[in-house]
Design an enzyme around this catalytic site. Structure first.
Site, PDB file in Angstrom:
ATOM      1  N   ASP A  27      -0.924 -14.476  58.280  1.00  0.00           N
ATOM      2  CA  ASP A  27       0.470 -14.613  57.820  1.00  0.00           C
ATOM      3  C   ASP A  27       1.029 -13.396  57.076  1.00  0.00           C
ATOM      4  O   ASP A  27       1.756 -13.555  56.084  1.00  0.00           O
ATOM      5  CB  ASP A  27       0.608 -15.846  56.928  1.00  0.00           C
ATOM      6  CG  ASP A  27       0.302 -17.140  57.658  1.00  0.00           C
ATOM      7  OD1 ASP A  27      -0.020 -17.082  58.855  1.00  0.00           O
ATOM      8  OD2 ASP A  27       0.380 -18.203  57.021  1.00  0.00           O
ATOM      9  N   GLU A  76       2.940 -18.266  60.368  1.00  0.00           N
ATOM     10  CA  GLU A  76       3.407 -19.621  60.089  1.00  0.00           C
ATOM     11  C   GLU A  76       4.910 -19.691  60.317  1.00  0.00           C
ATOM     12  O   GLU A  76       5.658 -18.817  59.855  1.00  0.00           O
ATOM     13  CB  GLU A  76       3.102 -20.028  58.654  1.00  0.00           C
ATOM     14  CG  GLU A  76       3.572 -21.451  58.335  1.00  0.00           C
ATOM     15  CD  GLU A  76       3.310 -21.892  56.914  1.00  0.00           C
ATOM     16  OE1 GLU A  76       3.817 -22.955  56.523  1.00  0.00           O
ATOM     17  OE2 GLU A  76       2.589 -21.166  56.187  1.00  0.00           O
ATOM     18  N   LYS A 134       1.367 -20.879  64.182  1.00  0.00           N
ATOM     19  CA  LYS A 134       0.966 -22.163  63.622  1.00  0.00           C
ATOM     20  C   LYS A 134       2.125 -22.794  62.851  1.00  0.00           C
ATOM     21  O   LYS A 134       2.917 -22.096  62.222  1.00  0.00           O
ATOM     22  CB  LYS A 134      -0.239 -21.984  62.699  1.00  0.00           C
ATOM     23  CG  LYS A 134      -0.007 -21.040  61.519  1.00  0.00           C
ATOM     24  CD  LYS A 134      -1.317 -20.756  60.791  1.00  0.00           C
ATOM     25  CE  LYS A 134      -1.124 -19.845  59.586  1.00  0.00           C
ATOM     26  NZ  LYS A 134      -0.428 -20.491  58.459  1.00  0.00           N
ATOM     27  N   LYS A 137      -0.314 -24.837  57.335  1.00  0.00           N
ATOM     28  CA  LYS A 137      -1.010 -23.876  56.486  1.00  0.00           C
ATOM     29  C   LYS A 137      -2.300 -23.385  57.127  1.00  0.00           C
ATOM     30  O   LYS A 137      -2.613 -22.203  57.091  1.00  0.00           O
ATOM     31  CB  LYS A 137      -1.265 -24.510  55.117  1.00  0.00           C
ATOM     32  CG  LYS A 137       0.021 -24.929  54.402  1.00  0.00           C
ATOM     33  CD  LYS A 137      -0.275 -25.754  53.160  1.00  0.00           C
ATOM     34  CE  LYS A 137       1.030 -26.170  52.470  1.00  0.00           C
ATOM     35  NZ  LYS A 137       1.825 -27.118  53.287  1.00  0.00           N
ATOM     36  N   THR A 163      -1.328 -16.731  51.850  1.00  0.00           N
ATOM     37  CA  THR A 163      -1.726 -16.478  50.473  1.00  0.00           C
ATOM     38  C   THR A 163      -3.148 -16.968  50.269  1.00  0.00           C
ATOM     39  O   THR A 163      -3.569 -17.925  50.928  1.00  0.00           O
ATOM     40  CB  THR A 163      -0.781 -17.175  49.462  1.00  0.00           C
ATOM     41  OG1 THR A 163      -0.784 -18.589  49.721  1.00  0.00           O
ATOM     42  CG2 THR A 163       0.640 -16.641  49.574  1.00  0.00           C
ATOM     43  N   THR A 164      -3.833 -16.326  49.325  1.00  0.00           N
ATOM     44  CA  THR A 164      -5.242 -16.619  49.095  1.00  0.00           C
ATOM     45  C   THR A 164      -5.488 -18.097  48.862  1.00  0.00           C
ATOM     46  O   THR A 164      -6.440 -18.681  49.395  1.00  0.00           O
ATOM     47  CB  THR A 164      -5.751 -15.834  47.869  1.00  0.00           C
ATOM     48  OG1 THR A 164      -5.213 -14.525  47.876  1.00  0.00           O
ATOM     49  CG2 THR A 164      -7.261 -15.776  47.858  1.00  0.00           C
ATOM     50  N   ASP A 165      -4.623 -18.713  48.051  1.00  0.00           N
ATOM     51  CA  ASP A 165      -4.843 -20.094  47.629  1.00  0.00           C
ATOM     52  C   ASP A 165      -4.234 -21.127  48.564  1.00  0.00           C
ATOM     53  O   ASP A 165      -4.423 -22.327  48.354  1.00  0.00           O
ATOM     54  CB  ASP A 165      -4.278 -20.300  46.219  1.00  0.00           C
ATOM     55  CG  ASP A 165      -2.807 -19.899  46.111  1.00  0.00           C
ATOM     56  OD1 ASP A 165      -2.335 -19.103  46.941  1.00  0.00           O
ATOM     57  OD2 ASP A 165      -2.132 -20.374  45.182  1.00  0.00           O
ATOM     58  N   CYS A 167      -2.692 -20.615  52.712  1.00  0.00           N
ATOM     59  CA  CYS A 167      -3.024 -20.495  54.133  1.00  0.00           C
ATOM     60  C   CYS A 167      -4.397 -19.871  54.377  1.00  0.00           C
ATOM     61  O   CYS A 167      -5.110 -20.264  55.299  1.00  0.00           O
ATOM     62  CB  CYS A 167      -1.934 -19.714  54.857  1.00  0.00           C
ATOM     63  SG  CYS A 167      -0.353 -20.584  54.864  1.00  0.00           S
TER      64      CYS A 167
END
Length: 232
Positions: A27, A76, A134, A137, A163-165, A167
């Protein structure tokens, strides 16, 4: 071959090759890392997601020099008619003032085909690189990602992107449950809140590698260079 990582040298068995490893670039779209995009419209500091761009440029250069190395990009986004957008996801985005599908400086937010939805020019896929679109997430949900990986006999996955936390983490957890050996690169990822970035990286490494390992681009680039040299 092993890559220096925490909490153990990666991959666990040293079985690392150009044929069995893939780079996932998750993403890296204007909506997440550029001014005027969806993240920026929410009021977050895009420097925290854009931090991944320069390290990823160097990593992609090294990966592209390895013949036959699989590089997969994800995006996304939702259909223009919003037919694949859950009502609660739309409602939540409206509450924060960045309604999915509403007009922004880079086009309709998180809508396929819009400027903000596309991958940024600095990291744009080259011919032959795979793009997985997609609606959610995780990159395994409602996509053909797993079919692509199985067809190519991929067992090792390098995780980058944003993002790390969210997707990245969602895709990582799904991959881990499917038996893939996963390595997340701390400097090639980013989150809208830095503490969440750090927390996610910490969680990955708990209990001996709950979701795999964490490293940075430097050791991975060196391993890719060695793979390229072996190919002559």
């Amino acid at each position: 071959m092993f890559i220096e990582a925490s909490p153990y040298p990666w991959p666990y068995d040293g079985n690392l090759s150009a044929e069995n490893t893939a780079l996932l670039v998750i993403d890296m779209q204007a909506d997440f890392v550029s001014k005027g995009g969806w993240v920026d419209q929410q009021g977050y500091d895009i420097a925290l997601t854009a931090r991944a761009i320069k390290p990823l440029q160097r990593l992609l250069e090294a990966a592209r020099a390895v013949k036959g190395f699989t590089i997969i990009h994800t995006r996304e986004g939702h259909r223009p008619d919003l037919s694949d957008l859950p009502e609660n996801k739309l409602w939540r985005s409206q509450r924060i003032g960045a309604a999915i599908g509403s007009q922004g400086p880079l086009g309709r937010l998180l809508i396929r085909g819009e400027k903000g939805w596309d991958i940024i020019p600095e990291l744009y896929p080259e011919p032959g690189e795979i793009i997985v679109d997609k609606p959610g997430k995780g990159a395994f949900y409602a996509t053909d990602l797993e079919a692509i990986l199985r067809k190519r006999n991929i067992r090792n996955l390098l995780f980058t992107g944003v993002t790390t936390d969210c997707c990245v983490s969602t895709t990582l957890r799904d991959a881990n449950d499917r038996g893939y050996e996963c390595l997340t690169l701390e400097d090639c990822t980013g989150a809208t809140i830095f503490a969440n970035h750090e927390s996610t990286l910490s969680t990955i490494q708990t209990t001996g590698g709950l979701f795999g390992c964490v490293s940075s681009s430097g050791p991975v680039i060196e391993a890719l260079r060695q793979l390229a040299q072996r190919q002559g």
